[in-house]
Design a protein around this motif. Structure first.
Motif, mmCIF file in Angstrom:
data_model
loop_
_atom_site.group_PDB
_atom_site.id
_atom_site.type_symbol
_atom_site.label_atom_id
_atom_site.label_comp_id
_atom_site.label_asym_id
_atom_site.label_seq_id
_atom_site.Cartn_x
_atom_site.Cartn_y
_atom_site.Cartn_z
ATOM 1 N N ILE A 165 1.073 -1.082 -0.051
ATOM 2 C CA ILE A 165 -0.338 0.516 -0.363
ATOM 3 C C ILE A 165 1.026 1.283 -0.032
ATOM 4 O O ILE A 165 1.111 2.233 -0.343
ATOM 5 N N TYR A 169 1.151 3.948 -2.094
ATOM 6 C CA TYR A 169 0.528 5.449 -1.991
ATOM 7 C C TYR A 169 2.010 6.201 -3.271
ATOM 8 O O TYR A 169 2.124 7.697 -3.831
ATOM 9 N N SER A 179 -5.830 4.736 0.814
ATOM 10 C CA SER A 179 -4.104 4.388 1.073
ATOM 11 C C SER A 179 -4.759 4.406 3.192
ATOM 12 O O SER A 179 -4.266 2.972 3.354
#
Length: 697
Positions: A165, A169, A179
Motif C-alpha cells: 500500500i 501511495y 491509502s
C-alpha cells in the motif's frame, strides 16, 4: 430546517437502540438467576432459533468477512443467551417435573424421540449424542482451528500488505485517503480474525456445557422426581430423559447453526461475491465433470441391486446440466475468437501505440535495503521521504511528486539508485548497521574504519560501527545513519534537479489553482505568455535554488515585462529582481548583512563582450585560455572565502550576472551569483574582496 427533525429522529433511534441492546445484555445475565414463566421461556427460545437462523443467513449473503465485523461479539452474546435459556429451562424442568409446560421443549423431545417407551428414549438419546458429536468434533473443532490459522496468517502477512500500500501511495497510484482506508481495512481484518480466534472458543465451551447440563437434567431429574415429586422410576425416566433431550436439542440446534456460520465466515477469506454467487460460478466452469458424473450414475443404475428408478433419472438430469454448460462454454469460446479476430484485424500501428509512463521521481533499492522501508522495523525512511516532500514544497514552492520506492534485483544488495523520469541521477552504497562518519573540516583525530565517499556531496567519509559512534561525534565528525544518508542524497537531488521535475502539466495545475483566488493575474499573464514560456522562467529560477512559492509576484512580473520581451533570460532576471528580498535573505546573516565578492569592472566587461545567444540561453564565449584562467581565478577566490568560514556570494551587474553563472555552472555548480538590482534597500553589503584577472586585455 426540514432536515432537523430527521437528524433528531436518527439520533433518538440510535440512542434507543443502544439502550435496547444494553438492557438485553443485562436481561440475559439476569435470566440465569431469576425464574421465568414457561410462556416467556417459549418466546425466548423461539427468538433464539430465529436469531441463529438470521446470523447464518447474513453470513451466507455477506461478500467480505469485514462486512459483518460485529460477528465475534454477536457470537459471544448468542452463546451466553443460549446458556441462560438452558439454565432457565433446567430450573423449570427440575421444579415442575412431568408437569413441565414448555411447549417448544416438549415439541423437540417428541419429534426426535418419536415412539414412546424404552425404544423411543434409547433412539432419542443416541440421536442426541450423534448430533452433539458432529457439532463438537467436526464443526466446532474445525471452525476453531480455521479461525486460529486465519488469525496467525493474517497477522504474518500484515507487513507485506502495508508495504504494498505504501509503495502504491508513493508511486502516486492511489491517493492518501485511499491509502489510509486500505490500511484501516487491513487493521480491521487483523482485529476481526484475532477476535474470531477467541470467540470460537466460546462455541466449543458452549457445546461442552450443553452436554454437562443434559446429563445433570437426566440424573438430577430422576433423583428429584423420585424423591421430591414421589414419581415412579418409569415415570421419572420417561419424563426427564425426554425433557432433557428436548431441552438439549433446543439449545444445541441454534449453537449448531452459529458454529456453521463461524466456519463459513472464517473459511471465505478469498471471495468477491456472496457464498451463493461463488458456488454458482465455480460449479459451472467445467462441463466435463458433470458428464463423468452422469456416466457414473448411469453405470450404477444398470448394476443389479441398485435403485435404477432413482439413479437413471439423476443421471439424465446431470447429463442435461452438462449439455447446457457445454453449450455455454462453446458460446464463450466463439465470442473470444471473434474478439481475437477483431483485434488481429486492427492496424499494426495500434499495437505499438501504448505509452509506457515514467515515474517523475523513483528510489530503487537493493534487496538488502528493504528493511529501511519495512514498517515492522520502523520504516524511518518512509517518514523522512514524506517530510522531505513537505519541506521542499515550503522551501522551493515546488510540490515534489510522490516518490515511487521499488526493489531492483539488478542492483547490489546494499545499493540504491535515484532516478528522474527513468534516468539515473544518483547512486550510493549503504552498509546496513553501520554509520557514515564525515569530516566537515574540524576533526583532527583519525578514526579506524572503511574509507568511502559521501554519496550526496562527494566528501571523504568512513564507515564506522555503533561502538565508534560516540567517539566520532566527540572528535567532531558528522555521523549519520543509513536512512539519513539516503534522505540527504534525495534532498540534494531534488534541489539540484528541481527544474527537471517541474513540467508543463505541473505549471498548468499551479495556474488553475491560483485562478480561483487571483483570476486577474492568471488571466493577464496567460494572454501574454504561453504555459511553456512560463515553465522555462520557473525552471530558470529553480535551477539557481530560487523559491517559486511567491507565485503571485512572479506572475505579476511576467505580466508586466512579457509584453516588452519574451526573452526567457530577460524575464528570469526581472523575476529575480522582484524576488530580491527573498533571495538576499537566503544568504544574509541575522543582521541582514551580505558578505560578497565583487568582480573587477574590466573582467565584467570582458564577459559582457563575449556574450553569445544560444538555444539554451546566453553564455560567455571566452577564448579557451581565458576561460580556464577565469575559472581558476574564480575558484581560488571562492576557496579563500570558504576557508575563512564565509559563504561565497558573487555580486555583479545585471548584464554580467547570467554570464558569470553560465560560465561557472560546470566547475562550480552551487555558486551563488547576485546582481545589483536584486539587493533589497535595507540589506547591508560587506565586500570580502574583488576578483581580478591581470592577464585580461
Amino acid at each position: 430546517m426540514a432536515d432537523i427533525p430527521r437528524v433528531i429522529g436518527r439520533s433518538l433511534f440510535k440512542q434507543r437502540s443502544d439502550i435496547f441492546v444494553a438492557a438485553g445484555v443485562v436481561a440475559v445475565v439476569m435470566m440465569m438467576i431469576i425464574p421465568l414463566p414457561t410462556v416467556i421461556l417459549d418466546l425466548l427460545m423461539a427468538f433464539n432459533l430465529v436469531l441463529s437462523l438470521l446470523i447464518i443467513l447474513i453470513v451466507l449473503y455477506t461478500k467480505r468477512a469485514l462486512d459483518f465485523s460485529v460477528f465475534p461479539t454477536m457470537l459471544l452474546v448468542a452463546t451466553v443467551f443460549g446458556l441462560a435459556l438452558n439454565v432457565s429451562s433446567t430450573r423449570l424442568i427440575l421444579a415442575q417435573g412431568s408437569e413441565f409446560g414448555g411447549r417448544i421443549v416438549r415439541a423437540f423431545s417428541g419429534f426426535v424421540v418419536g415412539s414412546s417407551g424404552l425404544q423411543g428414549m434409547v433412539i432419542g438419546f443416541i440421536i442426541f449424542v450423534i448430533i452433539i458429536a458432529v457439532q463438537f468434533i467436526v464443526i466446532t473443532k474445525g471452525s476453531t482451528r480455521v479461525a486460529e490459522v486465519a488469525a496467525r496468517f493474517t497477522l504474518d502477512a500484515l507487513p507485506g500488505k502495508q508495504m504494498a500500500i505504501e509503495a502504491e501511495y508513493n508511486s502516486g497510484a492511489i491517493t492518501e485517503e485511499e491509502s489510509t482506508r486500505r490500511k484501516n481495512d487491513l487493521q480491521r481484518q487483523v482485529d476481526f480474525y484475532g477476535a474470531m480466534d477467541g470467540a470460537s472458543k466460546f462455541v466449543s465451551g458452549n457445546v461442552k456445557v450443553g452436554i454437562l447440563i443434559t446429563l445433570i437434567n437426566i440424573i438430577g431429574g430422576i433423583v428429584v422426581g423420585m424423591t421430591i415429586h414421589g414419581e415412579t422410576l418409569d415415570v421419572a425416566l420417561n419424563s426427564y430423559i425426554s425433557l432433557a433431550i428436548g431441552d438439549g436439542l433446543v439449545t444445541q440446534f441454534p449453537t449448531l447453526l452459529i458454529s456453521t456460520a463461524t466456519g463459513i465466515i472464517v473459511t471465505r477469506a478469498v471471495s468477491d461475491g456472496t457464498f451463493g454467487n461463488d458456488v454458482t460460478v465455480q460449479f459451472s466452469q467445467q462441463a466435463r465433470v458433470y458428464w463423468i458424473g452422469a456416466v457414473f450414475l448411469l453405470v450404477l443404475g444398470v448394476l443389479p441391486g441398485f435403485p435404477w428408478y432413482l439413479l437413471i433419472p439423476m443421471a439424465a438430469l446431470t447429463g442435461f446440466l452438462a449439455y447446457r454448460l457445454s453449450r455455454k462454454q462453446i458460446a464463450i469460446e466463439e465470442a473470444e475468437k471473434v474478439q481475437e479476430e477483431a483485434t488481429r484485424r486492427q492496424p499494426a500501428q495500434a499495437e505499438m501505440s501504448p505509452v509506457v509512463p515514467l515515474d517523475p521521481l523513483s528510489l530503487e533499492l537493493g534487496y538488502g535495503l528493504i528493511p529501511l522501508v519495512d514498517k515492522d522495523q520502523g520504516a524511518e525512511l518512509l517518514d523522512r521521504i514524506t517530510r522531505i516532500r513537505r519541506e521542499k514544497a515550503l522551501d522551493l514552492g515546488l510540490v515534489v511528486p510522490r516518490i515511487r520506492i521499488i526493489d531492483n534485483m539488478r542492483l547490489e544488495p546494499s545499493e540504491y539508485c535515484l532516478k528522474i523520469k527513468g534516468v539515473e541521477v544518483g547512486r550510493g552504497t549503504i552498509r546496513v548497521g553501520h554509520y557514515l562518519a564525515i569530516n566537515p573540516g574540524g576533526a583532527k583525530e583519525p578514526l579506524p574504519g572503511e574509507k568511502t565517499i559521501d554519496p550526496a556531496f562527494g566528501l571523504p567519509a568512513l564507515w564506522i560501527t555503533e561502538d565508534q559512534r560516540e567517539k566520532a561525534e566527540r572528535e567532531g565528525y558528522t555521523v549519520v545513519d543509513s536512512p539519513s544518508i539516503i534522505a540527504t542524497h534525495l534532498t540534494h537531488v531534488i534541489e539540484r534537479h528541481a527544474s527537471e521535475i517541474l513540467g508543463r502539466q505541473e505549471v498548468q495545475s499551479i495556474l488553475d489553482t491560483l485562478k480561483a483566488d487571483y483570476p486577474a493575474v492568471v488571466t493577464e499573464v496567460s494572454e501574454v505568455l504561453a504555459v511553456g514560456e512560463i515553465q522555462k522562467v520557473l525552471q530558470g529560477l529553480l535551477s539557481e535554488q530560487t523559491s517559486i512559492r511567491n507565485m503571485v509576484t512572479i506572475l505579476e512580473t511576467l505580466a508586466d515585462y512579457g509584453s516588452v520581451s519574451k526573452d526567457v533570460g530577460f524575464l528570469i532576471e526581472k523575476c529575480r529582481q522582484a524576488l530580491g528580498r527573498q533571495i538576499c535573505l537566503q544568504y544574509a546573516d541575522e543582521n541582514k548583512t551580505l558578505r560578497v565578492l565583487t568582480i573587477q569592472p574590466e573582467v565584467e566587461q570582458k564577459l559582457i563582450n563575449s556574450r553569445l545567444e544560444t538555444a539554451g540561453g546566453v553564455i560567455a564565449a571566452l577564448e579557451p585560455g581565458e576561460q580556464r584562467h577565469w575559472i581558476e581565478t574564480l575558484s581560488n577566490a571562492v576557496k579563500e572565502v570558504q576557508d575563512r568560514g564565509e559563504y561565497p556570494v558573487i555580486l555583479c551587474s545585471e548584464a554580467a550576472r547570467p554570464l558569470v553563472k553560465s560560465s561557472s555552472i560546470r566547475e562550480i555548480p552551487d555558486l551563488v551569483v547576485l546582481s545589483v538590482p536584486e539587493i533589497a534597500q535595507d540589506m547591508k553589503i560587506e565586500a570580502l574582496g574583488e576578483i581580478r584577472m591581470e592577464e585580461v586585455r
